[in-house]
Motif scaffolding. Structure first.
Motif, PDB file in Angstrom:
ATOM      1  N   ASP A  48     -13.301  16.494   5.315  1.00 49.09           N
ATOM      2  CA  ASP A  48     -13.466  15.136   5.849  1.00 49.09           C
ATOM      3  C   ASP A  48     -13.086  14.088   4.801  1.00 49.09           C
ATOM      4  N   ARG A  49     -13.478  14.333   3.559  1.00 44.34           N
ATOM      5  CA  ARG A  49     -13.152  13.398   2.471  1.00 44.34           C
ATOM      6  C   ARG A  49     -11.639  13.327   2.257  1.00 44.34           C
ATOM      7  N   TYR A  50     -10.985  14.485   2.268  1.00 44.15           N
ATOM      8  CA  TYR A  50      -9.530  14.509   2.085  1.00 44.15           C
ATOM      9  C   TYR A  50      -8.828  13.794   3.240  1.00 44.15           C
ATOM     10  N   THR A  51      -9.296  14.012   4.462  1.00 47.16           N
ATOM     11  CA  THR A  51      -8.660  13.402   5.629  1.00 47.16           C
ATOM     12  C   THR A  51      -8.735  11.878   5.554  1.00 47.16           C
ATOM     13  N   ARG A  52      -9.883  11.348   5.131  1.00 47.73           N
ATOM     14  CA  ARG A  52      -9.999   9.892   4.975  1.00 47.73           C
ATOM     15  C   ARG A  52      -9.052   9.379   3.897  1.00 47.73           C
ATOM     16  N   TRP A  53      -8.965  10.116   2.794  1.00 51.67           N
ATOM     17  CA  TRP A  53      -8.051   9.738   1.705  1.00 51.67           C
ATOM     18  C   TRP A  53      -6.601   9.775   2.183  1.00 51.67           C
ATOM     19  N   LEU A  54      -6.247  10.815   2.942  1.00 57.38           N
ATOM     20  CA  LEU A  54      -4.878  10.956   3.421  1.00 57.38           C
ATOM     21  C   LEU A  54      -4.498   9.785   4.334  1.00 57.38           C
ATOM     22  N   GLU A  55      -5.395   9.371   5.188  1.00 57.00           N
ATOM     23  CA  GLU A  55      -5.116   8.223   6.056  1.00 57.00           C
ATOM     24  C   GLU A  55      -4.735   6.998   5.230  1.00 57.00           C
ATOM     25  N   ASP A  56      -5.515   6.722   4.196  1.00 58.74           N
ATOM     26  CA  ASP A  56      -5.216   5.572   3.329  1.00 58.74           C
ATOM     27  C   ASP A  56      -3.868   5.737   2.648  1.00 58.74           C
ATOM     28  N   GLN A  57      -3.582   6.937   2.177  1.00 61.53           N
ATOM     29  CA  GLN A  57      -2.324   7.181   1.456  1.00 61.53           C
ATOM     30  C   GLN A  57      -1.113   6.958   2.358  1.00 61.53           C
ATOM     31  N   LEU A  58      -1.201   7.407   3.593  1.00 64.70           N
ATOM     32  CA  LEU A  58      -0.046   7.295   4.490  1.00 64.70           C
ATOM     33  C   LEU A  58       0.199   5.851   4.902  1.00 64.70           C
ATOM     34  N   VAL A  59      -0.859   5.083   5.101  1.00 61.33           N
ATOM     35  CA  VAL A  59      -0.677   3.662   5.406  1.00 61.33           C
ATOM     36  C   VAL A  59      -0.044   2.955   4.205  1.00 61.33           C
ATOM     37  N   MET A  60      -0.531   3.259   3.011  1.00 60.77           N
ATOM     38  CA  MET A  60       0.037   2.662   1.796  1.00 60.77           C
ATOM     39  C   MET A  60       1.491   3.084   1.601  1.00 60.77           C
ATOM     40  N   LEU A  61       1.792   4.335   1.935  1.00 62.76           N
ATOM     41  CA  LEU A  61       3.146   4.860   1.791  1.00 62.76           C
ATOM     42  C   LEU A  61       4.143   4.046   2.611  1.00 62.76           C
ATOM     43  N   VAL A  62       3.795   3.742   3.861  1.00 62.13           N
ATOM     44  CA  VAL A  62       4.683   2.946   4.708  1.00 62.13           C
ATOM     45  C   VAL A  62       4.875   1.555   4.112  1.00 62.13           C
ATOM     46  N   GLY A  63       3.799   0.968   3.598  1.00 64.20           N
ATOM     47  CA  GLY A  63       3.917  -0.324   2.951  1.00 64.20           C
ATOM     48  C   GLY A  63       4.858  -0.297   1.767  1.00 64.20           C
ATOM     49  N   ASN A  64       4.795   0.779   0.972  1.00 69.95           N
ATOM     50  CA  ASN A  64       5.701   0.912  -0.172  1.00 69.95           C
ATOM     51  C   ASN A  64       7.155   1.040   0.275  1.00 69.95           C
ATOM     52  N   ALA A  65       7.397   1.780   1.363  1.00 73.71           N
ATOM     53  CA  ALA A  65       8.769   1.925   1.870  1.00 73.71           C
ATOM     54  C   ALA A  65       9.307   0.593   2.378  1.00 73.71           C
ATOM     55  N   LEU A  66       8.449  -0.196   3.011  1.00 72.14           N
ATOM     56  CA  LEU A  66       8.876  -1.505   3.507  1.00 72.14           C
ATOM     57  C   LEU A  66       9.318  -2.425   2.369  1.00 72.14           C
ATOM     58  N   LYS A  67       8.705  -2.264   1.203  1.00 77.44           N
ATOM     59  CA  LYS A  67       9.067  -3.096   0.046  1.00 77.44           C
ATOM     60  C   LYS A  67      10.427  -2.723  -0.529  1.00 77.44           C
TER      61      LYS A  67
END
Length: 453
Positions: free
Chosen positions: A140-159
């Motif tokens: 459960d802890r990893y899944t919550r972390w992964l959600e944050d990472q993937l949202v941040m990842l898209v933001g980084n690609a947009l930049k």
């Protein structure tokens, strides 16, 4: 002096013209992030594993590609070394991308490679893993972390958006084997393999204005099940990406899974074979890159829908009690859970919201399906919309196998018993394949993809 002024002026004009052309073309941004769990965690995909991970062959990655056409319309592809996105993970990710970046579900594809050497995620195939409370907490802890990472990842690609050109083409490689119609243990005695198969290797090349290879998007329809170890890896798909990024320094290689539901890499079960298939797939991609590819005009169209797929009649209480007395651990857990839910008055699920999606990049259609899509869907869609289309499975929500009408009738793992693996109460209704074809036809019409004559 007059000549020099004319020459400099001409160069400036050409530069402005070139800049104008690129500014009206495609733009792309890419980003990638290691998503390897930092502590021992249960590996996904096999019910036979008995303990958490104990190392890695290579890191697991999430990668994002953002595309923008000349009108400013955007689309985001996220590829991951994971078994599959459960709805409880993909929905929050897409809701956050909508809120933060204005991206609709039609503009987002979340693809999982379906590696069986990635981590278990929350609310995904929970009945097949013998998890205690401490392991569930880690998941459960990893899944919550992964959600944050993937949202941040898209933001980084947009930049990272910059002018690019796109080209597409299909290659070919042949290590997939139809696992329903060929016995793994008898391969050495077989003189020919039985299909159906689809050996296509879809490739998109993304090149910067200076001619540098920025990204390679490629796919294949084959289960990443060469390996059943306790070390993290992307299986053959992970090795293929490593090979391509090594051959093209500075380039990001993104793998997407195709209609792999009934396709296995055979023979299998050694790291050497996983590397071999990775090299074979990378070689097929490189061959496409070296040959002329179809340029894609900077026009993007997207369409998305979710349709309710009906399930057949649920099991009776007597049938569940009989299954709960069986010795197979995951079947006992499945039946016991359903009996407990029934006792609490929770109704059985009678249908499931199934995601379908189409992108049109220039003249390149990409058909996106949820779940473990079997190969017949890809073959039928290529007959309808032409052999050059790209077909992606395992997108946005992997809720179970998506069998063809033939496989539903035949039963077996992909047509029947896998529903218990995914925690569903019963098999799909016989109307499901036609419902899917009707809806993908509707989406194709929405984005202007003609039916092949």
């Amino acid at each position: 002096m007059k000549y020099i002024r004319w020459f400099v002026g001409s160069l400036l004009l050409l530069s402005l013209m070139a800049g104008s052309v690129w500014s009206k073309g495609w733009k792309a941004g890419v980003a990638k992030e290691i998503i390897t769990p930092k502590e021992p965690q249960w590996l996904a995909g096999y019910a036979s594993r008995t303990h958490p991970s104990d190392g890695k062959l290579h890191d697991l990655w999430a990668k994002a590609l953002v595309l923008e056409d000349e009108s400013g319309q955007r689309a985001v592809l996220v590829t991951t070394d994971m078994l599959g996105f459960p709805k409880d993970l993909s929905d929050p990710i897409r809701e956050r991308l909508k809120k933060q970046y204005g991206l609709s579900k039609a503009q987002i594809i979340l693809n999982s490679s379906h590696t069986h050497s990635g981590p278990v995620l929350g609310h995904a195939l929970q009945d097949i893993y013998p998890l205690d409370a401490s392991q569930q907490a880690i998941i459960d802890r990893y899944t919550r972390w992964l959600e944050d990472q993937l949202v941040m990842l898209v933001g980084n690609a947009l930049k990272q958006l910059e002018p690019v050109s796109l080209a597409a083409q299909n290659g070919v490689t042949r290590f997939q084997v139809n696992r329903r119609n060929n016995k793994e243990g008898a391969l050495l005695e077989q003189t020919e393999l039985k299909g159906p198969n689809d050996y296509a290797v879809p490739v998109i090349k993304i090149t910067t204005a200076t001619g540098k290879l920025k990204a390679i998007v490629f796919g294949y329809a084959c289960h990443p099940t060469v390996l059943d170890l306790y070390q993290w890896s992307g299986d053959y798909a992970g090795f293929a990406q490593i090979e391509l990024e090594k051959a093209h320094p500075g380039t990001t290689a993104l793998f997407f899974q195709g209609a792999a539901g009934d396709q296995n890499p055979l023979p299998r079960r050694t790291v050497s074979l996983a590397r071999q298939y990775g090299r074979e797939l990378a070689a097929a991609v490189d061959r496409v890159l070296e040959e002329p590819m179809r340029p894609l005009e900077p026009h993007l169209k997207t369409a998305y829908s979710e349709i309710e797929l009906p399930l057949s009649a649920p099991p009776t209480e007597a049938e569940l009690r009989k299954t709960a007395s069986e010795t197979t651990p995951y079947l006992k857990r499945w039946a016991t859970r359903l009996l407990a839910e029934q006792k609490r008055g929770k109704p059985f699920v009678r249908s499931y919201p199934y995601p379908l999606q189409i992108w049109q990049l220039g003249n390149q259609p990409i058909l996106s399906f949820g779940g473990e899509l079997v190969i017949e869907y890809a073959l039928v869609c290529k007959k309808r919309f032409g052999p050059d289309i790209f077909v992606m499975g395992y997108n946005n929500d992997v809720m179970g196998y998506i069998p063809s009408a033939t496989i539903l009738q035949e039963g077996g793992y992909e047509g029947a018993s896998s529903q218990m693996v995914y925690g569903l109460p019963s098999v799909w209704a016989s109307s499901v394949p036609n419902l899917i074809y009707d809806e993908i036809n509707r989406l194709a019409e929405e984005v202007g993809i003609p039916v092949s004559k």
